[in-house]
Design an enzyme around this catalytic site. Structure first.
Site, PDB file in Angstrom:
ATOM      1  N   TYR A 125       7.331  72.890  92.853  1.00  0.00           N
ATOM      2  CA  TYR A 125       8.254  71.856  93.352  1.00  0.00           C
ATOM      3  C   TYR A 125       9.646  72.452  93.410  1.00  0.00           C
ATOM      4  O   TYR A 125      10.049  73.213  92.531  1.00  0.00           O
ATOM      5  CB  TYR A 125       8.262  70.641  92.421  1.00  0.00           C
ATOM      6  CG  TYR A 125       9.350  69.639  92.748  1.00  0.00           C
ATOM      7  CD1 TYR A 125       9.106  68.576  93.613  1.00  0.00           C
ATOM      8  CD2 TYR A 125      10.627  69.770  92.198  1.00  0.00           C
ATOM      9  CE1 TYR A 125      10.111  67.667  93.930  1.00  0.00           C
ATOM     10  CE2 TYR A 125      11.634  68.862  92.512  1.00  0.00           C
ATOM     11  CZ  TYR A 125      11.367  67.816  93.378  1.00  0.00           C
ATOM     12  OH  TYR A 125      12.364  66.931  93.691  1.00  0.00           O
ATOM     13  N   GLU A 213      14.006  68.357  99.668  1.00  0.00           N
ATOM     14  CA  GLU A 213      12.908  68.337  98.697  1.00  0.00           C
ATOM     15  C   GLU A 213      11.691  68.990  99.326  1.00  0.00           C
ATOM     16  O   GLU A 213      11.207  68.530 100.370  1.00  0.00           O
ATOM     17  CB  GLU A 213      12.582  66.909  98.255  1.00  0.00           C
ATOM     18  CG  GLU A 213      11.485  66.862  97.194  1.00  0.00           C
ATOM     19  CD  GLU A 213      11.166  65.446  96.741  1.00  0.00           C
ATOM     20  OE1 GLU A 213      11.462  65.112  95.574  1.00  0.00           O
ATOM     21  OE2 GLU A 213      10.627  64.678  97.563  1.00  0.00           O
TER      22      GLU A 213
END
Length: 403
Positions: A125, A213
């Site tokens: 991530y 993101e």
């Protein structure tokens, strides 16, 4: 401003970020053509069909009235049109869309990047956003890619890596290497991740974005680092400097009431409560929403008519608020500084008469320049509108109409 995954990946690619190759399509025939083109370019035989909506959790989400998820795998060219038909035009429901879901108007046909090789693929991530408390950008990363970062932060906060970037010096080489090392990478994958972080940060800063993101960032079996997904939020306040990015706006993904309000110069955000509110000034709006909560209600919206409130803006505000079936009362809270309270009161009366048949109770609280004159105009109008000058009086009237 939110944009679609395929648009975000185009931006990333233009700044040297390696991304999962894909082609957007809006019908099954174009999707099949896209898959054939991907096969010719990348050699892939499996294809990922990804619904394009402004919401996360698409892989876990469901298309209404079908068993299809928002992200599915097609293991042959023949499967591509079939998978697309199950998604395109359907309503995708995810945790972020709510029960009403969002209609899928486009799909992204992407290459399968989880191919076999010398090592196992690994998901990470990564995001970049502004840390307002520290006044600088922060890179957040985790070895727990593919999962909701909120869940990781709650259950395993030690797995969240944070690296703050001094705005005066920008991203430094040791910081990119520090993040890559913290992710447990070595060798070629380590070098690829450092390049990835540099390019990603450059894209973030150069586009004046509010958030990048990437979930997941994938280390392939041959140690390539690439963005498999991309969620980008562009800073609305900087779009005047990026005309090309402003054109990426997809109004069909936005709340129709918010779009209508923006066209009239109003700041409107729909909420889930039962008391509509109309104010002038963001700070007063926050205080008004607090008053509504203290009165036993819940704010149904944020609506700031600005310093130049007039009959036209008040009427538009009324119409937008009344479109929400959950609204049981409306609180208008105006401080007369730039605008006079009597002018606002006349606007309320005029708008009320134009719209007609307003069934929900309306409370108007006016304070500041000509507040008493404004209250008198409301009281003498003969309309079903209650007036208040003190904030506590407005709160009491809201409590009264909700009881």
């Amino acid at each position: 401003m939110n944009i679609h995954e395929y648009q975000a990946k185009d931006i990333l690619k233009s700044y040297g970020v390696r991304v999962q190759s894909g082609i957007v399509a809006d019908n099954p025939d174009k999707a099949l053509a896209a898959a054939k083109e991907l096969h010719a370019e990348t050699g892939t035989d499996w294809y990922v069909v990804k619904a394009q909506i402004h919401a996360g959790g698409r892989g876990k989400g469901k298309i209404k009235e079908t068993d299809s998820n928002g992200v599915v795998l097609a293991k042959s060219l023949d499967e591509v049109p079939v998978k697309v038909k199950n998604i395109l035009g359907g309503t995708l429901v995810t945790e972020q869309t709510g029960s009403e879901g969002k209609v899928v108007n486009k799909v992204l046909i992407a290459e399968d990047v989880y191919y076999p090789g010398d090592s196992e693929p690994k998901e990470f991530y990564m995001s970049i956003l502004l840390d307002r408390a520290k006044g600088c950008n922060v890179i957040m990363a985790s070895t727990e890619g593919g999962m909701d970062i909120e869940e990781v932060a709650e259950s395993s906060p030690e797995k969240i890596i944070k690296e703050w970037i001094d705005p005066a010096t920008g991203l430094q080489g040791f910081q990119a290497r520090k993040v890559a090392f913290a992710l447990g990478l070595t060798g070629g994958a380590f070098k690829e991740m450092v390049k990835f972080i540099y390019a990603l940060y450059d894209a973030y800063v150069s586009t004046d974005s509010a958030m990048f993101e990437i979930n997941p960032v994938l280390k392939t079996s041959d140690d390539k680092i690439l963005a498999v997904d991309a969620k980008v939020n562009l800073d609305d306040n900087a779009l005047y400097r990026h005309k090309d990015l402003a054109e990426l706006r997809d109004i069909s993904e936005e709340d129709p009431s918010e779009v209508e309000a923006a066209k009239s110069g109003l700041s409107y955000v729909k909420l889930e409560g039962n008391v509509g509110c109309m104010v002038n000034g963001a700070g007063l709006a926050m205080a008004t929403m607090d008053i509504i909560k203290l009165s036993g209600g819940d704010p149904a919206n944020f609506l700031d008519v600005g310093g130049g409130a007039n009959p036209e803006t008040v009427e538009t505000g009324f119409r937008i608020i009344l479109k929400d079936p959950n609204v049981k009362a409306i609180l208008i809270n105006i401080f007369g500084g730039i605008v006079r309270c009597d002018r606002v009161a006349n606007g309320v009366v005029e708008a009320y008469k134009k719209i007609g048949d307003i069934e929900v109770p309306i409370i108007v609280r006016l304070q500041g320049t000509n507040a008493e004159e404004g209250a008198r105009i409301i009281e003498e109008s003969g309309l079903k509108v209650a007036s208040a000058i003190l904030l506590k009086d407005a709160a009491a009237k809201v409590r009264e109409v909700l009881s």
